[in-house]
Design an enzyme around this catalytic site. Structure first.
Site, PDB file in Angstrom:
ATOM      1  N   GLU A 100      -4.392  14.612  -5.090  1.00  0.00           N
ATOM      2  CA  GLU A 100      -5.078  15.778  -5.648  1.00  0.00           C
ATOM      3  C   GLU A 100      -6.400  16.023  -4.927  1.00  0.00           C
ATOM      4  O   GLU A 100      -6.762  17.147  -4.590  1.00  0.00           O
ATOM      5  CB  GLU A 100      -5.368  15.573  -7.148  1.00  0.00           C
ATOM      6  CG  GLU A 100      -4.141  15.418  -8.005  1.00  0.00           C
ATOM      7  CD  GLU A 100      -3.708  13.962  -8.166  1.00  0.00           C
ATOM      8  OE1 GLU A 100      -3.735  13.203  -7.174  1.00  0.00           O
ATOM      9  OE2 GLU A 100      -3.316  13.598  -9.283  1.00  0.00           O
ATOM     10  N   CYS A 118      -9.858  12.277 -10.312  1.00  0.00           N
ATOM     11  CA  CYS A 118      -9.352  13.597  -9.908  1.00  0.00           C
ATOM     12  C   CYS A 118      -9.612  14.642 -10.994  1.00  0.00           C
ATOM     13  O   CYS A 118      -9.910  15.802 -10.692  1.00  0.00           O
ATOM     14  CB  CYS A 118      -7.866  13.517  -9.588  1.00  0.00           C
ATOM     15  SG  CYS A 118      -7.540  12.600  -8.065  1.00  0.00           S
ATOM     16  N   CYS A 169      -5.420  11.004 -12.159  1.00  0.00           N
ATOM     17  CA  CYS A 169      -6.352   9.959 -12.602  1.00  0.00           C
ATOM     18  C   CYS A 169      -7.678  10.581 -13.049  1.00  0.00           C
ATOM     19  O   CYS A 169      -7.949  11.767 -12.822  1.00  0.00           O
ATOM     20  CB  CYS A 169      -6.577   8.947 -11.478  1.00  0.00           C
ATOM     21  SG  CYS A 169      -7.773   9.481 -10.238  1.00  0.00           S
ATOM     22  N   ILE A 196      -3.948   8.772   0.392  1.00  0.00           N
ATOM     23  CA  ILE A 196      -4.300   8.063   1.629  1.00  0.00           C
ATOM     24  C   ILE A 196      -4.979   6.756   1.220  1.00  0.00           C
ATOM     25  O   ILE A 196      -6.101   6.777   0.688  1.00  0.00           O
ATOM     26  CB  ILE A 196      -5.230   8.922   2.513  1.00  0.00           C
ATOM     27  CG1 ILE A 196      -4.551  10.251   2.863  1.00  0.00           C
ATOM     28  CG2 ILE A 196      -5.600   8.157   3.782  1.00  0.00           C
ATOM     29  CD1 ILE A 196      -5.444  11.256   3.549  1.00  0.00           C
ATOM     30  N   GLU A 197      -4.292   5.655   1.430  1.00  0.00           N
ATOM     31  CA  GLU A 197      -4.787   4.361   0.946  1.00  0.00           C
ATOM     32  C   GLU A 197      -5.612   3.637   2.010  1.00  0.00           C
ATOM     33  O   GLU A 197      -5.721   4.085   3.159  1.00  0.00           O
ATOM     34  CB  GLU A 197      -3.603   3.513   0.483  1.00  0.00           C
ATOM     35  CG  GLU A 197      -2.899   4.158  -0.696  1.00  0.00           C
ATOM     36  CD  GLU A 197      -1.775   3.323  -1.279  1.00  0.00           C
ATOM     37  OE1 GLU A 197      -1.338   2.348  -0.632  1.00  0.00           O
ATOM     38  OE2 GLU A 197      -1.338   3.652  -2.398  1.00  0.00           O
TER      39      GLU A 197
HETATM   40  N1  THU Z   1      -2.560   8.299  -6.909  1.00  0.00           N
HETATM   41  C1  THU Z   1      -2.661   9.625  -6.611  1.00  0.00           C
HETATM   42  O1  THU Z   1      -2.523  10.022  -5.459  1.00  0.00           O
HETATM   43  N2  THU Z   1      -2.919  10.495  -7.623  1.00  0.00           N
HETATM   44  C2  THU Z   1      -3.135  10.130  -8.924  1.00  0.00           C
HETATM   45  O2  THU Z   1      -3.402  10.966  -9.753  1.00  0.00           O
HETATM   46  C3  THU Z   1      -3.035   8.712  -9.312  1.00  0.00           C
HETATM   47  C4  THU Z   1      -2.729   7.749  -8.238  1.00  0.00           C
HETATM   48  C5  THU Z   1      -2.258   7.352  -5.829  1.00  0.00           C
HETATM   49  C6  THU Z   1      -3.322   6.333  -5.566  1.00  0.00           C
HETATM   50  C7  THU Z   1      -2.534   5.233  -4.921  1.00  0.00           C
HETATM   51  O3  THU Z   1      -2.441   5.507  -3.544  1.00  0.00           O
HETATM   52  C8  THU Z   1      -1.156   5.351  -5.530  1.00  0.00           C
HETATM   53  O4  THU Z   1      -1.108   6.615  -6.158  1.00  0.00           O
HETATM   54  C9  THU Z   1      -0.800   4.277  -6.524  1.00  0.00           C
HETATM   55  O5  THU Z   1      -1.694   4.220  -7.564  1.00  0.00           O
END
Ligand code: THU
Length: 137
Positions: A56, A95, A92, A44-45
């Site tokens: 995650e 997470c 990442c 969710i950005e």
């Molecule tokens: N993102 C994730 O949802 N999980 C991860 O482990 C790394 C990145 C998302 C964040 C962002 O919305 C998009 O991926 C691009 O980086």
């Protein structure tokens, strides 16, 4: 008990729920609890990019809010425009730290690509991770 293939399928379905107008990248996660229930999540950005929440953590926080504290596996996948990637998508650092809070070293992370599922443990993804003493859970 649900298989890693079934859990991966749930993660793939969860990608559709992403809100990612800034990156265009859809990520899905499916978290398995020790009691056999599962929770899904998507990224969710936000216009303030750093506020964005990963798939995650969406799954973890939904589960924790629902009272769950014990987890065994998570499947994660991602892809531009919702098309599943060829390359491994690994969680990442933020997470990984959230996993460390709630999971033991042998917690399994299934990284799902178009052709395969690569499984690692939390201790492989985050060795020497910081975990405070288990407080009231
Ligand atoms: N993102 C994730 O949802 N999980 C991860 O482990 C790394 C990145 C998302 C964040 C962002 O919305 C998009 O991926 C691009 O980086």
């Amino acid at each position: 008990m649900i298989t890693k293939e079934e859990l991966s399928e749930l993660a793939i379905e969860a990608m559709a729920n992403a809100y990612s107008p800034y990156s265009g990248y859809k990520v899905g996660a499916a978290l398995l609890c020790a009691d056999g229930t599962f929770y899904t999540g998507a990224n969710i950005e936000n216009a303030s990019y750093g506020v964005s929440n990963c798939a995650e953590r969406t799954a973890f926080f939904t589960a924790v809010f629902d009272g769950k504290r014990d987890f065994t596996d998570i499947a994660v996948c991602g892809g531009k425009g919702g098309v599943l990637d060829d390359e491994i998508f690994s969680p990442c650092g933020v997470c990984r730290q959230v996993m460390r809070e709630f999971c033991d070293d042998d917690f399994r992370i299934h990284m799902v690509t178009k052709n395969e599922i690569t499984t690692v443990t939390l201790s492989e993804l985050l060795p020497y991770g910081f975990k405070p003493e288990r407080l009231e859970r």
